[in-house]
Scaffold this motif. Structure first.
Motif, PDB file in Angstrom:
ATOM      1  N   VAL A 179     -10.864   5.590   2.962  1.00 13.28           N
ATOM      2  CA  VAL A 179      -9.455   5.150   2.704  1.00 13.28           C
ATOM      3  C   VAL A 179      -8.585   5.644   4.213  1.00 13.28           C
ATOM      4  CG1 VAL A 179      -7.248   5.739   1.550  1.00 13.28           C
ATOM      5  CG2 VAL A 179      -9.653   5.145   0.198  1.00 13.28           C
ATOM      6  N   ARG A 180      -8.896   6.992   4.305  1.00 13.09           N
ATOM      7  CA  ARG A 180      -8.227   7.552   5.613  1.00 13.09           C
ATOM      8  C   ARG A 180      -8.283   6.616   6.959  1.00 13.09           C
ATOM      9  NH1 ARG A 180      -6.337  12.351   7.722  1.00 13.09           N
ATOM     10  NH2 ARG A 180      -7.025  12.917   9.962  1.00 13.09           N
ATOM     11  N   TYR A 181      -9.672   6.166   7.010  1.00  9.83           N
ATOM     12  CA  TYR A 181      -9.731   5.327   8.356  1.00  9.83           C
ATOM     13  C   TYR A 181      -9.391   3.944   8.416  1.00  9.83           C
ATOM     14  CZ  TYR A 181     -13.337   8.994   8.776  1.00  9.83           C
ATOM     15  OH  TYR A 181     -14.353  10.395   9.365  1.00  9.83           O
ATOM     16  N   LEU A 182      -8.987   3.515   7.083  1.00  9.16           N
ATOM     17  CA  LEU A 182      -8.654   2.177   7.019  1.00  9.16           C
ATOM     18  C   LEU A 182      -7.131   1.951   7.208  1.00  9.16           C
ATOM     19  CD1 LEU A 182     -10.723   0.755   3.883  1.00  9.16           C
ATOM     20  CD2 LEU A 182     -10.815   0.003   6.262  1.00  9.16           C
ATOM     21  N   LYS A 183      -6.495   3.206   6.671  1.00 11.84           N
ATOM     22  CA  LYS A 183      -5.049   3.118   6.999  1.00 11.84           C
ATOM     23  C   LYS A 183      -4.494   3.583   8.416  1.00 11.84           C
ATOM     24  CE  LYS A 183      -3.486   5.155   2.698  1.00 11.84           C
ATOM     25  NZ  LYS A 183      -3.043   6.213   1.829  1.00 11.84           N
ATOM     26  N   ALA A 184      -5.456   4.521   9.133  1.00 13.92           N
ATOM     27  CA  ALA A 184      -5.281   4.739  10.443  1.00 13.92           C
ATOM     28  C   ALA A 184      -5.522   3.439  11.338  1.00 13.92           C
ATOM     29  CB  ALA A 184      -6.265   5.788  10.929  1.00 13.92           C
TER      30      ALA A 184
ATOM     31  N   TYR B 289      -8.664   9.871  14.188  1.00 15.72           N
ATOM     32  CA  TYR B 289      -8.672  10.222  12.947  1.00 15.72           C
ATOM     33  C   TYR B 289     -10.070  10.354  12.499  1.00 15.72           C
ATOM     34  CZ  TYR B 289      -3.638   9.298  12.560  1.00 15.72           C
ATOM     35  OH  TYR B 289      -2.363   9.387  12.742  1.00 15.72           O
TER      36      TYR B 289
ATOM     37  N   VAL C  38     -10.906  -4.457   4.881  1.00 14.77           N
ATOM     38  CA  VAL C  38     -10.823  -3.515   3.652  1.00 14.77           C
ATOM     39  C   VAL C  38     -11.881  -3.816   2.845  1.00 14.77           C
ATOM     40  CG1 VAL C  38      -9.544  -2.415   1.746  1.00 14.77           C
ATOM     41  CG2 VAL C  38      -8.353  -2.587   3.847  1.00 14.77           C
TER      42      VAL C  38
ATOM     43  N   ARG D 219      -5.071   0.409  10.405  1.00 13.59           N
ATOM     44  CA  ARG D 219      -4.206  -0.633   9.776  1.00 13.59           C
ATOM     45  C   ARG D 219      -5.078  -1.848   9.693  1.00 13.59           C
ATOM     46  NH1 ARG D 219       0.679   0.246  14.124  1.00 13.59           N
ATOM     47  NH2 ARG D 219       1.458   2.043  13.543  1.00 13.59           N
TER      48      ARG D 219
END
Length: 114
Positions: free
Chosen positions: A42-47, A104, A55, A49
């Motif tokens: 989740v963190r890496y996907l947000k970072a 990240y 996803v 974008r």
């Protein structure tokens, strides 16, 4: 709880132990779990974008790692990073591993490759 009071040799009362536990839980926002590959993903996907396609593909790849005993030797953060990398590579996202993801995830592309 009575065992805790006993172990502390009655240095703390039952109420004091409960108050201390409450303070710790408040400080942790009741987050008691260990970091899982999912939380790193989740963190890496947000970072990064990530698009919906990346996803979904990343989740599929990460879930697939659960079927392989050999892959369980890797850290959850490494598995999540690899899932994002493979997904981005699959959809021809350039670069496959960006400087933002390096920041990240704290992994370089070379750290992810087998």
């Amino acid at each position: 709880l009575e065992d805790c009071v006993c172990i502390c040799e009655n240095t703390f009362t039952r109420q004091e132990i409960i108050a201390c536990e409450s303070a710790i839980l408040d400080a942790l926002n009741f987050r008691l779990g260990i970091p899982s590959a999912h939380s790193f993903l989740v963190r890496y996907l947000k970072a990064g974008r990530a698009s919906t396609k990346i996803v979904n593909l990343s989740y599929f790849i990460l879930d697939s790692t659960l079927c392989s005993y050999k892959l369980q030797q890797y850290r959850p953060s490494q598995l999540a990073a690899a899932a994002v990398f493979i997904a981005r590579k699959t959809v021809d996202k350039t670069p496959a591993w960006s400087p933002t993801l390096t920041k990240y995830a704290r992994y370089w592309e070379e750290d992810i490759l087998p």
